[in-house]
Every structure is written in C-alpha cells, then in structure tokens.
Motif scaffolding. Structure first.
Motif, PDB file in Angstrom:
ATOM      1  N   ALA A   1      38.649  42.159  42.939  1.00 21.30           N
ATOM      2  CA  ALA A   1      37.912  43.903  43.205  1.00 21.30           C
ATOM      3  C   ALA A   1      39.091  44.477  44.041  1.00 21.30           C
ATOM      4  CB  ALA A   1      36.728  43.506  44.024  1.00 21.30           C
ATOM      5  N   THR A   2      39.765  43.920  44.606  1.00 23.24           N
ATOM      6  CA  THR A   2      40.910  44.759  45.556  1.00 23.24           C
ATOM      7  C   THR A   2      41.907  45.004  44.641  1.00 23.24           C
ATOM      8  OG1 THR A   2      42.119  42.396  46.199  1.00 23.24           O
ATOM      9  CG2 THR A   2      40.529  43.480  47.737  1.00 23.24           C
ATOM     10  N   LEU A   3      42.187  44.451  43.279  1.00 22.21           N
ATOM     11  CA  LEU A   3      43.178  44.998  42.469  1.00 22.21           C
ATOM     12  C   LEU A   3      42.798  45.977  41.472  1.00 22.21           C
ATOM     13  CD1 LEU A   3      44.352  41.248  41.646  1.00 22.21           C
ATOM     14  CD2 LEU A   3      45.177  42.917  43.461  1.00 22.21           C
ATOM     15  N   ALA A   4      41.371  46.361  41.612  1.00 19.28           N
ATOM     16  CA  ALA A   4      40.783  47.269  40.456  1.00 19.28           C
ATOM     17  C   ALA A   4      41.319  48.797  41.103  1.00 19.28           C
ATOM     18  CB  ALA A   4      39.373  47.170  40.584  1.00 19.28           C
ATOM     19  N   GLN A   5      41.298  49.563  39.898  1.00 19.01           N
ATOM     20  CA  GLN A   5      41.790  50.991  40.153  1.00 19.01           C
ATOM     21  C   GLN A   5      40.976  51.927  39.506  1.00 19.01           C
ATOM     22  OE1 GLN A   5      46.032  51.171  38.605  1.00 19.01           O
ATOM     23  NE2 GLN A   5      46.567  50.616  40.755  1.00 19.01           N
ATOM     24  N   ASN A   6      40.357  52.652  40.256  1.00 23.48           N
ATOM     25  CA  ASN A   6      39.259  53.597  39.640  1.00 23.48           C
ATOM     26  C   ASN A   6      38.114  53.092  38.974  1.00 23.48           C
ATOM     27  OD1 ASN A   6      41.022  55.822  40.401  1.00 23.48           O
ATOM     28  ND2 ASN A   6      42.149  55.649  38.633  1.00 23.48           N
ATOM     29  N   GLY A   7      37.774  51.902  39.511  1.00 21.56           N
ATOM     30  CA  GLY A   7      36.760  51.176  38.877  1.00 21.56           C
ATOM     31  C   GLY A   7      37.027  50.168  37.642  1.00 21.56           C
ATOM     32  N   ASN A   8      38.366  50.075  37.490  1.00 19.59           N
ATOM     33  CA  ASN A   8      38.665  49.332  36.316  1.00 19.59           C
ATOM     34  C   ASN A   8      39.512  48.203  36.728  1.00 19.59           C
ATOM     35  OD1 ASN A   8      37.235  50.740  34.019  1.00 19.59           O
ATOM     36  ND2 ASN A   8      38.371  52.423  34.755  1.00 19.59           N
ATOM     37  N   LEU A   9      39.438  47.137  36.135  1.00 23.02           N
ATOM     38  CA  LEU A   9      40.448  45.950  36.431  1.00 23.02           C
ATOM     39  C   LEU A   9      40.498  45.232  35.099  1.00 23.02           C
ATOM     40  CD1 LEU A   9      42.087  43.966  38.097  1.00 23.02           C
ATOM     41  CD2 LEU A   9      40.041  42.708  38.530  1.00 23.02           C
ATOM     42  N   GLN A  10      41.922  45.314  34.672  1.00 28.07           N
ATOM     43  CA  GLN A  10      42.072  44.624  33.157  1.00 28.07           C
ATOM     44  C   GLN A  10      43.483  43.730  33.683  1.00 28.07           C
ATOM     45  OE1 GLN A  10      41.995  46.570  29.567  1.00 28.07           O
ATOM     46  NE2 GLN A  10      42.789  44.632  28.356  1.00 28.07           N
ATOM     47  N   ILE A  11      43.249  42.592  33.891  1.00 24.21           N
ATOM     48  CA  ILE A  11      44.535  41.790  34.309  1.00 24.21           C
ATOM     49  C   ILE A  11      44.569  40.409  33.603  1.00 24.21           C
ATOM     50  CG2 ILE A  11      43.177  40.456  36.273  1.00 24.21           C
ATOM     51  CD1 ILE A  11      45.544  41.501  37.887  1.00 24.21           C
ATOM     52  N   SER A  12      45.765  40.245  33.335  1.00 19.65           N
ATOM     53  CA  SER A  12      46.143  38.818  32.883  1.00 19.65           C
ATOM     54  C   SER A  12      46.516  37.927  33.865  1.00 19.65           C
ATOM     55  CB  SER A  12      47.270  39.010  31.851  1.00 19.65           C
ATOM     56  OG  SER A  12      48.396  39.434  32.372  1.00 19.65           O
ATOM     57  N   THR A  13      46.867  36.521  33.718  1.00 18.99           N
ATOM     58  CA  THR A  13      47.229  35.610  34.629  1.00 18.99           C
ATOM     59  C   THR A  13      48.494  36.097  35.206  1.00 18.99           C
ATOM     60  OG1 THR A  13      47.664  34.170  32.976  1.00 18.99           O
ATOM     61  CG2 THR A  13      45.705  33.770  34.075  1.00 18.99           C
TER      62      THR A  13
ATOM     63  N   GLN B   1      50.065  38.833  35.184  1.00 24.27           N
ATOM     64  CA  GLN B   1      50.117  40.095  36.071  1.00 24.27           C
ATOM     65  C   GLN B   1      49.646  39.846  37.107  1.00 24.27           C
ATOM     66  OE1 GLN B   1      47.530  42.383  33.474  1.00 24.27           O
ATOM     67  NE2 GLN B   1      49.294  43.489  32.858  1.00 24.27           N
ATOM     68  N   LEU B   2      48.349  38.824  37.340  1.00 26.87           N
ATOM     69  CA  LEU B   2      47.758  38.377  38.537  1.00 26.87           C
ATOM     70  C   LEU B   2      49.061  37.772  39.451  1.00 26.87           C
ATOM     71  CD1 LEU B   2      45.188  38.144  40.169  1.00 26.87           C
ATOM     72  CD2 LEU B   2      44.796  36.059  39.248  1.00 26.87           C
ATOM     73  N   GLN B   3      49.798  37.090  38.839  1.00 28.55           N
ATOM     74  CA  GLN B   3      50.942  36.345  39.502  1.00 28.55           C
ATOM     75  C   GLN B   3      51.507  37.156  40.234  1.00 28.55           C
ATOM     76  OE1 GLN B   3      53.332  33.611  37.129  1.00 28.55           O
ATOM     77  NE2 GLN B   3      53.984  32.463  38.740  1.00 28.55           N
ATOM     78  N   SER B   4      52.029  38.130  39.844  1.00 36.48           N
ATOM     79  CA  SER B   4      52.959  39.339  40.409  1.00 36.48           C
ATOM     80  C   SER B   4      52.189  40.008  41.467  1.00 36.48           C
ATOM     81  CB  SER B   4      53.601  39.855  39.433  1.00 36.48           C
ATOM     82  OG  SER B   4      52.726  40.771  38.518  1.00 36.48           O
ATOM     83  N   GLN B   5      50.974  40.429  40.849  1.00 37.02           N
ATOM     84  CA  GLN B   5      50.250  41.368  42.099  1.00 37.02           C
ATOM     85  C   GLN B   5      49.681  40.684  43.005  1.00 37.02           C
ATOM     86  OE1 GLN B   5      47.576  44.105  40.047  1.00 37.02           O
ATOM     87  NE2 GLN B   5      49.023  44.146  38.224  1.00 37.02           N
ATOM     88  N   SER B   6      49.054  39.394  42.965  1.00 37.70           N
ATOM     89  CA  SER B   6      48.531  38.652  44.087  1.00 37.70           C
ATOM     90  C   SER B   6      48.727  37.286  43.811  1.00 37.70           C
ATOM     91  CB  SER B   6      46.905  38.900  44.019  1.00 37.70           C
ATOM     92  OG  SER B   6      46.403  38.170  45.100  1.00 37.70           O
ATOM     93  N   PRO B   7      50.022  36.794  44.351  1.00 46.12           N
ATOM     94  CA  PRO B   7      50.295  35.440  44.138  1.00 46.12           C
ATOM     95  C   PRO B   7      49.367  34.602  44.702  1.00 46.12           C
ATOM     96  CG  PRO B   7      52.257  36.595  45.056  1.00 46.12           C
ATOM     97  CD  PRO B   7      50.943  37.538  45.011  1.00 46.12           C
ATOM     98  N   GLN B   8      48.707  34.856  45.890  1.00 46.07           N
ATOM     99  CA  GLN B   8      47.669  33.782  46.345  1.00 46.07           C
ATOM    100  C   GLN B   8      46.517  33.575  45.701  1.00 46.07           C
ATOM    101  OE1 GLN B   8      46.934  34.885  50.490  1.00 46.07           O
ATOM    102  NE2 GLN B   8      45.344  33.154  50.729  1.00 46.07           N
ATOM    103  N   THR B   9      45.902  34.805  45.186  1.00 48.04           N
ATOM    104  CA  THR B   9      44.896  34.684  44.272  1.00 48.04           C
ATOM    105  C   THR B   9      45.139  33.971  43.026  1.00 48.04           C
ATOM    106  OG1 THR B   9      44.201  36.820  45.152  1.00 48.04           O
ATOM    107  CG2 THR B   9      43.194  36.125  42.869  1.00 48.04           C
ATOM    108  N   TYR B  10      46.341  34.244  42.419  1.00 44.26           N
ATOM    109  CA  TYR B  10      46.745  33.718  41.130  1.00 44.26           C
ATOM    110  C   TYR B  10      46.840  32.067  41.459  1.00 44.26           C
ATOM    111  CZ  TYR B  10      50.240  31.662  37.817  1.00 44.26           C
ATOM    112  OH  TYR B  10      50.787  30.904  36.794  1.00 44.26           O
ATOM    113  N   GLN B  11      47.467  31.522  42.591  1.00 42.57           N
ATOM    114  CA  GLN B  11      47.405  30.325  42.849  1.00 42.57           C
ATOM    115  C   GLN B  11      46.035  29.503  43.141  1.00 42.57           C
ATOM    116  OE1 GLN B  11      50.364  28.564  42.666  1.00 42.57           O
ATOM    117  NE2 GLN B  11      49.008  26.607  43.142  1.00 42.57           N
ATOM    118  N   GLN B  12      45.185  30.229  43.497  1.00 34.02           N
ATOM    119  CA  GLN B  12      43.852  29.830  44.073  1.00 34.02           C
ATOM    120  C   GLN B  12      42.978  29.709  42.513  1.00 34.02           C
ATOM    121  OE1 GLN B  12      41.496  31.962  46.751  1.00 34.02           O
ATOM    122  NE2 GLN B  12      39.779  30.116  46.746  1.00 34.02           N
TER     123      GLN B  12
END
Lengths: 316, 176
Positions: free
Chosen positions: A266-278, A280-291
């Motif tokens: 949810a913290t990665l969402a913008q304007n109530g929308n989140l479309q993300i691939s693994t 993209q997740l790795q670059s935006q939130s490495p800790q979340t990606y790892q988990q």
C-alpha cells in the motif's frame, strides 16, 4: 573356449598315441577339462543373467508402467483452488480488506503419481512412483478468484483411461504465460484493498517460475482414489494467507509472523492505484521484494497437505 | 508441521461391561485382550501439540471411507488398534484450523484367535521380502535357454567323444 581347445587337442593326441597308459592319462585330463568347462558355465550363467537385468533401484520412477491398457480404468482430474480467500476475499494481518477481481495462476506439467512409499515433502527424497500420469503437458491459465463449473475449485485438466489406484502425490510447475490475460506472468493478482476509508486498486504481477512437488491431499475428504469407471480428482491449492496473513488470528500466530501483509504494498500506491511487477518491486522496495521472494515458494499446497518447492527446497 | 508417529506394542485394552442379564448390585465383568496399537502424536512446527485435533483413520481395504474418527488428547496423542486382518497401509489424518497432515503406517500380520474368556493374542509378522524377481527380460530368457541347451549338448558330446576314443583305442589294440 581355450579349455575346450586343450581338451580336444589332448583327445587328438590320444588318437595318435598308441601306448594305452599314456592315452588313458590324456583321456582323464580331457574329461576333467570338459567337466571344469561345464561347471564354469553353470556358475557363470546366473551371474551373466543377473548382471544383464535392468537396474531397478527403489528411488527411480517406473513411469513405463503407466499406460498398460489392461489397467486403464478411470478418469483423473486436477483442479486448482485458491480457497474462499481468493473467491470471497480476506482480511490481511495488517487490517486490509482485500477482494480479488482476478487471480490468475499459470500451471504447466501437472503430473499425478501413485507413490509407494507415500511421498513426504518434509522428509526429503523423491516421489517413488509406481504409476505416473501426466495430466497436463502444456500450459494452462486458471482464475482462482472465480468458481468453476459449480465447484469451489477450477478444473485445470483431466486425464482419462488412467490406471486405478490412489494417486497420493502431485507435482506441477508454474511458468509465465505465453498468451492470455496473464501473458508474461506466472501469477497475476488484481483487486481492491480497503482500510480505514482508503481504497487501493492493485495489480501485482509475478513472473518467477516455481515447481511444486507435493504429497497426499489433506482435507474434508480423501482425494485421488481412482476406481474403475469412475472419476477422481486432485487439487493444487494456493494458500493466500501465507502472503497476506490472517487478520482473524492473533498477530503472534505463526502464519502472521511470516506473512507480508498488504501495508508494504500500500505504501507504494499512487493516487489509489498500484500496478507493480516483481522487478519493479525489487527496485522500489528491496526489503518487500525479498520478503515476497521468500514467501511465494510456500503458497502451493494440496488441500492442507504440504508441498516442496523444488527450486528453493522450501516446504510450505 | 512436524509430526511424530510411533507404534507401541503391546497395548492392553480393557473393556468393562457393567450391564448383565441378571442385575447384581456392584457386579462388574472385565475382559482383557492384548493387541497391537498405533499411537499418533501430532504437533506444530513450533513444538506445540495439536490438542483436540480432528483425527480420521482410513483402513487399507477401503481407503476412501473413514474407518475411525476421533480427536487427539491435550498432548496431541491419539491411540487406536487397527484391524490386523486388514494388511496394508493404514492412513491417519490429523487436521486443525487449516493445518493438517497424513501419515501411512504399513500393518502386515494375522491375528490368531485364541479361545477362552474372549482373549485374543495378536501375532505380527513382517514379510520383508515382498517382491522377488519373477519377471525376466527377453535377453535373460534367451541366455537361460542357451545355457541349458549348451549344457545338454556339451554333456552329450563329451560322452560321445569318450566312447569313440575308447572304441578306437580297443580297435587299435586289437590290430596290434
């Protein structure tokens, strides 16, 4: 054979030698050589026969037994089930109410086994198949958020004329789809998450491959027992609470201790929308990606029965 | 979930029958029999016992239908005596709150009924050698056949040669 040659030579000598005593000696030697040859052949033959037999170590699957016509008896279906969490939604461990529009899973190489002894993914080792049936040898995308043909689970594939017996092990791969709504992805989760007046429309794309190797189905009824002229089914079950947790259990419950929840996404969402691939997740939130990477291998089950993800050796 | 399963032998079951055709105050009849039992212990990964978990036992003769249902005790234990006339895998499934596991325990043996006061003695035998080599490949069959034929031919040739040599020997002696 050299011994036989010597024996023949001695007998020929006997024919040429005129002295009786010497001839008798030759004959006795020749007779012993013949007996020795015969005895050697008798003792060698079993060794040759055993040595020429095919290796049948207990751990090797004996798939060639799978399609003998006289054993063909029934139909075996494999279904996929995301449980009511996929169809009706869930509350994550951090209080997000999540409902899924679609939950695509892309399955391939679905294979059922009659394993003896029974395969236990927690004990290690391999499936020791007495029978092996490839139920799906291509790729099939299913939507776990939708109920299928009047049942909670969705049909993945079925095989007819399979040998009767109990199919107590199941394996399948998950690969990126080459076409359809999940093209390029292994799993696609799309839906809505709501919490305290906030609403997030999300699409989570996962392109990582998995291979689940599972033991016997565990649930309300026993599955996988094919009887003559009848249809049995097995189930590839996906436990979403491993990923999002369970808001209805305590925070210190083991399922919530290991789950990601939804807040990190949810913290990665913008304007109530989140479309993300693994990726993209790795670059935006490495800790979340790892988990996420640590959790995903554990979501494959057979009912409540466990599986081992072959690539990571993770038991879910 | 790690589950520990073990078989205990012998296990004594005591049945108490309080009712009788002629009611005698405080009358009690007891029957005891010695039999084999299977004890199941189920616990979670963290070592916590699966207390009062749902247990379903499936017998080898009808693996699709529950043979026995029950619950574990507070320590996650469940004990039952399988019907030893049914050889094969006895499957015990334990479930609780979305967690579950199933284990198969092979039971092979015959129960010898001994008369007298309802006593039953259980005898268990393990037939370890279940499958022996009974099927031969075509190569093996051909080799076996060839070996047998070769043995007969070799033996016959040997005795024929021996007789011939002796007869020729006698002939040469007479010529002398």
């Amino acid at each position: 054979m050299p011994l036989q040659g010597i024996a023949n030579l001695l007998e020929n000598l006997c024919d040429e030698v005129l002295r009786v005593k010497l001839c008798k000696v030759y004959q006795e030697i020749a007779m012993r050589i013949h007996l020795l040859s015969l005895a050697g052949l008798i003792f060698l033959a079993p060794g040759i026969i055993i040595g020429c037999s095919p290796d049948q170590t207990p751990g090797e699957p004996q798939a060639q037994q799978q399609s003998q016509p006289q054993e063909a008896a029934g139909t075996l279906q494999v279904r996929a089930n995301g449980e009511e969490r996929a169809r009706e939604g869930l509350v994550s461990k951090d209080g997000w109410r999540i409902t899924f529009d679609n939950l695509y899973a892309n399955l391939a190489d679905v294979t059922a086994y009659q394993s003896e002894p029974a395969f236990d993914p927690e004990q290690g080792g391999e499936i020791q198949a007495q029978e092996k049936v490839v139920v799906l040898d291509e790729v099939q995308t299913v939507d776990l958020a939708q109920s299928g043909d009047g049942q909670d689970s969705v049909l993945v594939a079925e095989a007819s004329n399979v040998p009767a017996g109990q199919y107590n092990a199941l394996s399948w791969r998950m690969v990126p789809a080459t076409e359809g709504p999940a093209q390029g992805q292994t799993m696609v989760m799309s839906g809505t998450a709501e919490k305290e007046g906030r609403t997030i429309n999300f699409v989570l794309n996962i392109d990582r491959e998995f291979e689940y190797v599972c033991g016997e189905y565990v649930g309300d009824e026993r599955k996988g027992i094919v009887q003559v002229g009848d249809t049995a089914d097995l189930e590839a079950t996906f436990h979403l609470d491993h990923l999002f947790g369970d808001g209805e259990t305590s925070a210190d419950d083991p399922i919530n201790q290991g789950a990601l929840g939804f807040e990190p996404l949810a913290t990665l969402a913008q304007n109530g929308n989140l479309q993300i691939s693994t990726s993209q997740l790795q670059s935006q939130s490495p800790q979340t990606y790892q988990q996420l990477q640590e959790i995903l291998p554990s979501i494959g089950h057979v009912g409540e029965g466990h599986c081992r993800e072959a690539n990571t050796q993770t038991v879910g | 979930m790690n589950s520990q399963w073990k078989t205990i032998i012998p296990f004594v079951v005591i049945s108490v029958f309080g009712a009788s055709t002629k009611a005698i105050a405080h009358g009690v009849r007891m029957q005891a029999r010695e039999t084999q039992a299977i004890e199941v212990n189920a616990e979670y990964d963290n070592g916590e016992p699966m207390a009062e978990a749902q247990v379903t036992v499936y017998a080898p003769n009808d693996p699709a239908t529950p043979w026995l249902e029950g619950t574990t005790d507070n320590n996650g234990n469940f004990v039952f005596a399988p019907d030893s006339s049914q050889s094969g895998n006895w499957s015990i499934q334990v479930r609780q709150a979305g967690h579950g596991s199933i284990v198969n325990i092979p039971v092979e043996g015959n129960q010898a009924q001994a008369g007298g006061n309802g006593t039953t003695e259980a005898e268990s035998s393990v037939s370890g050698v279940a499958n022996t080599r009974t099927n031969f490949t075509p190569l093996q069959t051909i080799l076996m056949g060839a070996t047998g034929v070769w043995g007969f031919i070799g033996t016959a040739l040997f005795f024929m040669r021996g007789n011939k040599s002796n007869s020729e020997l006698r002939r040469s002696e007479s010529q002398r």
